[in-house]
Design a protein around this motif. Structure first.
Motif, PDB file in Angstrom:
ATOM      1  N   ARG A  34       0.810  -1.226   0.000  1.00  0.00           N
ATOM      2  CA  ARG A  34       0.000   0.000   0.000  1.00  0.00           C
ATOM      3  C   ARG A  34       0.842   1.275   0.000  1.00  0.00           C
ATOM      4  O   ARG A  34       0.514   2.259  -0.673  1.00  0.00           O
ATOM      5  CB  ARG A  34      -0.918   0.010   1.221  1.00  0.00           C
ATOM      6  CG  ARG A  34      -1.810   1.249   1.225  1.00  0.00           C
ATOM      7  CD  ARG A  34      -2.715   1.340   2.426  1.00  0.00           C
ATOM      8  NE  ARG A  34      -3.299   2.681   2.449  1.00  0.00           N
ATOM      9  CZ  ARG A  34      -3.480   3.399   3.536  1.00  0.00           C
ATOM     10  NH1 ARG A  34      -3.127   2.926   4.707  1.00  0.00           N
ATOM     11  NH2 ARG A  34      -4.009   4.602   3.465  1.00  0.00           N
ATOM     12  N   LYS A  35       1.929   1.297   0.753  1.00  0.00           N
ATOM     13  CA  LYS A  35       2.641   2.549   1.012  1.00  0.00           C
ATOM     14  C   LYS A  35       3.924   2.745   0.204  1.00  0.00           C
ATOM     15  O   LYS A  35       4.459   3.855   0.180  1.00  0.00           O
ATOM     16  CB  LYS A  35       2.984   2.637   2.507  1.00  0.00           C
ATOM     17  CG  LYS A  35       1.776   2.742   3.425  1.00  0.00           C
ATOM     18  CD  LYS A  35       1.147   4.111   3.357  1.00  0.00           C
ATOM     19  CE  LYS A  35       0.060   4.298   4.408  1.00  0.00           C
ATOM     20  NZ  LYS A  35      -0.519   5.652   4.367  1.00  0.00           N
ATOM     21  N   SER A  36       4.436   1.706  -0.416  1.00  0.00           N
ATOM     22  CA  SER A  36       5.751   1.826  -1.069  1.00  0.00           C
ATOM     23  C   SER A  36       5.754   2.853  -2.199  1.00  0.00           C
ATOM     24  O   SER A  36       6.769   3.518  -2.435  1.00  0.00           O
ATOM     25  CB  SER A  36       6.204   0.463  -1.596  1.00  0.00           C
ATOM     26  OG  SER A  36       5.226  -0.100  -2.453  1.00  0.00           O
ATOM     27  N   PHE A  37       4.629   3.038  -2.885  1.00  0.00           N
ATOM     28  CA  PHE A  37       4.620   3.983  -4.002  1.00  0.00           C
ATOM     29  C   PHE A  37       4.856   5.420  -3.528  1.00  0.00           C
ATOM     30  O   PHE A  37       5.274   6.288  -4.301  1.00  0.00           O
ATOM     31  CB  PHE A  37       3.300   3.885  -4.780  1.00  0.00           C
ATOM     32  CG  PHE A  37       2.198   4.789  -4.297  1.00  0.00           C
ATOM     33  CD1 PHE A  37       1.985   6.031  -4.881  1.00  0.00           C
ATOM     34  CD2 PHE A  37       1.369   4.410  -3.251  1.00  0.00           C
ATOM     35  CE1 PHE A  37       0.973   6.870  -4.446  1.00  0.00           C
ATOM     36  CE2 PHE A  37       0.357   5.235  -2.804  1.00  0.00           C
ATOM     37  CZ  PHE A  37       0.152   6.477  -3.411  1.00  0.00           C
ATOM     38  N   VAL A 156       9.119   0.564   4.627  1.00  0.00           N
ATOM     39  CA  VAL A 156       8.859   0.220   3.223  1.00  0.00           C
ATOM     40  C   VAL A 156       9.206   1.383   2.288  1.00  0.00           C
ATOM     41  O   VAL A 156       9.655   1.167   1.162  1.00  0.00           O
ATOM     42  CB  VAL A 156       7.397  -0.246   3.006  1.00  0.00           C
ATOM     43  CG1 VAL A 156       7.096  -1.474   3.856  1.00  0.00           C
ATOM     44  CG2 VAL A 156       6.389   0.853   3.294  1.00  0.00           C
ATOM     45  N   LYS A 157       9.023   2.621   2.781  1.00  0.00           N
ATOM     46  CA  LYS A 157       9.413   3.759   1.948  1.00  0.00           C
ATOM     47  C   LYS A 157      10.933   3.867   1.844  1.00  0.00           C
ATOM     48  O   LYS A 157      11.464   4.206   0.784  1.00  0.00           O
ATOM     49  CB  LYS A 157       8.792   5.049   2.495  1.00  0.00           C
ATOM     50  CG  LYS A 157       7.342   5.229   2.056  1.00  0.00           C
ATOM     51  CD  LYS A 157       6.711   6.465   2.638  1.00  0.00           C
ATOM     52  CE  LYS A 157       6.194   6.227   4.011  1.00  0.00           C
ATOM     53  NZ  LYS A 157       5.314   7.269   4.522  1.00  0.00           N
ATOM     54  N   THR A 158      11.622   3.556   2.943  1.00  0.00           N
ATOM     55  CA  THR A 158      13.089   3.517   2.893  1.00  0.00           C
ATOM     56  C   THR A 158      13.554   2.442   1.927  1.00  0.00           C
ATOM     57  O   THR A 158      14.479   2.654   1.134  1.00  0.00           O
ATOM     58  CB  THR A 158      13.667   3.259   4.299  1.00  0.00           C
ATOM     59  OG1 THR A 158      13.296   4.335   5.164  1.00  0.00           O
ATOM     60  CG2 THR A 158      15.183   3.163   4.259  1.00  0.00           C
ATOM     61  N   PHE A 245      -1.856  12.494   6.323  1.00  0.00           N
ATOM     62  CA  PHE A 245      -1.140  13.545   5.602  1.00  0.00           C
ATOM     63  C   PHE A 245       0.353  13.459   5.896  1.00  0.00           C
ATOM     64  O   PHE A 245       1.187  13.555   4.997  1.00  0.00           O
ATOM     65  CB  PHE A 245      -1.684  14.925   5.988  1.00  0.00           C
ATOM     66  CG  PHE A 245      -1.157  16.028   5.125  1.00  0.00           C
ATOM     67  CD1 PHE A 245      -1.797  16.375   3.946  1.00  0.00           C
ATOM     68  CD2 PHE A 245       0.009  16.711   5.461  1.00  0.00           C
ATOM     69  CE1 PHE A 245      -1.304  17.379   3.131  1.00  0.00           C
ATOM     70  CE2 PHE A 245       0.515  17.717   4.670  1.00  0.00           C
ATOM     71  CZ  PHE A 245      -0.148  18.063   3.495  1.00  0.00           C
ATOM     72  N   ARG A 246       0.691  13.272   7.162  1.00  0.00           N
ATOM     73  CA  ARG A 246       2.098  13.107   7.568  1.00  0.00           C
ATOM     74  C   ARG A 246       2.718  11.927   6.847  1.00  0.00           C
ATOM     75  O   ARG A 246       3.831  12.001   6.326  1.00  0.00           O
ATOM     76  CB  ARG A 246       2.139  12.915   9.086  1.00  0.00           C
ATOM     77  CG  ARG A 246       3.487  12.478   9.650  1.00  0.00           C
ATOM     78  CD  ARG A 246       3.307  12.016  11.095  1.00  0.00           C
ATOM     79  NE  ARG A 246       4.521  11.415  11.620  1.00  0.00           N
ATOM     80  CZ  ARG A 246       5.371  12.034  12.417  1.00  0.00           C
ATOM     81  NH1 ARG A 246       5.146  13.275  12.786  1.00  0.00           N
ATOM     82  NH2 ARG A 246       6.460  11.413  12.857  1.00  0.00           N
ATOM     83  N   ASP A 247       1.993  10.833   6.810  1.00  0.00           N
ATOM     84  CA  ASP A 247       2.493   9.598   6.216  1.00  0.00           C
ATOM     85  C   ASP A 247       2.653   9.721   4.700  1.00  0.00           C
ATOM     86  O   ASP A 247       3.670   9.310   4.131  1.00  0.00           O
ATOM     87  CB  ASP A 247       1.518   8.464   6.551  1.00  0.00           C
ATOM     88  CG  ASP A 247       2.128   7.097   6.337  1.00  0.00           C
ATOM     89  OD1 ASP A 247       3.355   6.988   6.379  1.00  0.00           O
ATOM     90  OD2 ASP A 247       1.363   6.149   6.117  1.00  0.00           O
ATOM     91  N   ASN A 248       1.670  10.306   4.037  1.00  0.00           N
ATOM     92  CA  ASN A 248       1.675  10.365   2.580  1.00  0.00           C
ATOM     93  C   ASN A 248       2.711  11.331   2.016  1.00  0.00           C
ATOM     94  O   ASN A 248       3.227  11.112   0.911  1.00  0.00           O
ATOM     95  CB  ASN A 248       0.288  10.778   2.065  1.00  0.00           C
ATOM     96  CG  ASN A 248      -0.751   9.690   2.242  1.00  0.00           C
ATOM     97  OD1 ASN A 248      -0.416   8.510   2.313  1.00  0.00           O
ATOM     98  ND2 ASN A 248      -2.009  10.075   2.335  1.00  0.00           N
TER      99      ASN A 248
END
Length: 432
Positions: A34-37, A156-158, A245-248
């Protein structure tokens, strides 16, 4: 092999430790899909109509996720235990396939691919939580699940940023490959959860038995508790908006602050947030009285709103560094957000003693939470708010923190009044 897993998970201590690891890995696997993009910025993606590509992609996925939450109000509250593992694997596999399409389809269809990527993912939390609710140690298990909200989203973003920087993976291939890396761990965690030990009789006695909730039970709960419950929903909506919002847009925030070449800062600044919040959340297991635990959770929500407000004002007046601001405001947002998942809704079910499950309470709150998140993003685009991500986040934090504090005080008063009325009614029945 499944018999060995079943035997291994049935020991009390072993079962608890395995469930802790399994829920963490299971939801981390979901976050990888969900969040990697979000690790990409997509500045070269042209969608026309003057649209900001990153915001449009986020809105599309969150819309799918939001629709999933509304569907989950019925599906999760009614889901039978024997269907959980099948649905988990099907949902995650479908969403991973949508990331594969995101990598190869034309620009405008990428928006649609992310909508379908988010569509089933909103129901994953409810399924995973159904494995751990209604136990004396639910707070401990839910703390492990909630750790993914803070730690895994940065992880996952890292991972996505490192794939692009060190392995020359494109922004569009990166989400699929990141999801694929975590997929085997997700499958293993589902097997462990599916064969883990169910709540014991003593668990059921202390926390009430958790059962599917059908239309009649859902309407009955809302009819009796709607004023206080929708106060809790309003708090949760505000927390979701700020947290989402912080996360995105954390990548854009750190770029504003001059840290665009330091991908590890996303994970490093979330570690103290995760440790602090999860230790407090897990300590909820030590509070055996449900009313006391509920009131502690609500008091900590007020404390969290104060932390967000004070730290944001200090940062905005150049009296606090961005690193300390993100850590302190992160604790202020994530502490109550996770307490809603670990403690507040869980203890409310036990206190009100209704036949049902936490999933129903969560999914109404989550559905409206993500609706609010989408509305904020859309309004930002419509109104042409042209200030930096940091300035917008400062305004959002201050407004939300004040509202959260006020509504929390009302909800505490309402449900404590309800608890007192229930106690007086029970005492009157015993006397008669």
């Amino acid at each position: 092999m499944l018999k060995k897993v079943n035997k291994f998970t049935n020991g009390k201590k072993t079962s608890t430790m395995l469930i802790i690891i399994a829920v963490f890995l299971c939801y981390t696997g979901m976050y990888a899909i969900r969040k990697s993009f979000l690790a990409g910025q997509y500045v070269d993606l042209s969608l026309g109509f003057g649209l900001n590509a990153k915001i449009t992609l986020v809105i599309s996925q969150v819309l799918g996720y939001m629709v999933s939450k509304f569907i989950g109000i019925k599906v999760i509250s009614e889901m039978k235990k024997e269907k959980r593992a099948i649905w988990l694997v099907c949902f995650i596999t479908f969403s991973l396939a949508m990331l594969g399409l995101f990598a190869i389809v034309p620009p405008k269809l990428k928006v649609l691919a992310l909508f379908f990527n988010g569509l089933p993912l909103g129901m994953v939390f409810g399924i995973v939580f159904s494995y751990i609710e209604g136990r004396k140690n639910t707070e401990l298990l839910a703390a492990a699940l909630s750790a993914t909200f803070i730690f895994s989203t940065g992880l996952v973003k890292t991972a996505g940023l490192l794939l692009m920087r060190d392995f020359n993976v494109s922004e569009y291939n990166m989400p699929f490959l990141t999801g694929l890396l975590f997929f085997p761990l997700f499958l293993l965690s589902v097997i462990v959860l599916n064969y883990s030990k169910a709540p014991s009789e003593s668990d059921i006695k202390e926390r009430s038995e958790r059962q599917p909730m059908y239309k009649k039970e859902r309407k009955d709960f809302l009819r009796k508790n709607w004023i206080g419950y929708f106060g809790l929903v309003a708090i949760y909506v505000l927390l979701t908006i700020v947290r989402d919002f912080r996360d995105n847009f954390i990548v854009e925030f750190w770029a504003d602050q001059g840290y665009s070449g330091t991908p590890k800062i996303i994970t490093l600044t979330e570690i103290p947030v995760a440790i602090t919040v999860l230790l407090i959340a897990a300590a909820g297991t030590l509070v055996r009285k449900n009313k006391l635990a509920y009131n502690i959770g609500m008091s900590l929500t007020i404390l969290g709103s104060a932390m967000v407000l004070i730290s944001t004002v200090l940062f905005n007046n150049h009296l606090m560094s961005p690193v300390y601001w993100m850590i302190i405001s992160g604790i202020g947002v994530y502490l109550p957000y996770i307490l809603f998942h670990c403690l507040i809704f869980e203890r409310l079910v036990a206190l009100l003693s209704f036949k049902g499950n936490v999933g129903f309470l969560f999914y109404i709150a989550d559905a409206f939470g993500y609706l609010g998140s989408v509305m904020v993003l859309v309004l930002k685009e419509i109104t042409g708010f042209d200030k930096s991500w940091t300035q917008f986040f400062v305004s959002l934090n201050i407004t939300s923190a004040i509202m959260i504090g006020m509504i929390t005080l009302f909800s505490m008063w309402y449900f404590n009044r309800r608890f007192l009325q229930r106690k007086q009614k029970s005492a009157a029945m015993l006397c008669s």
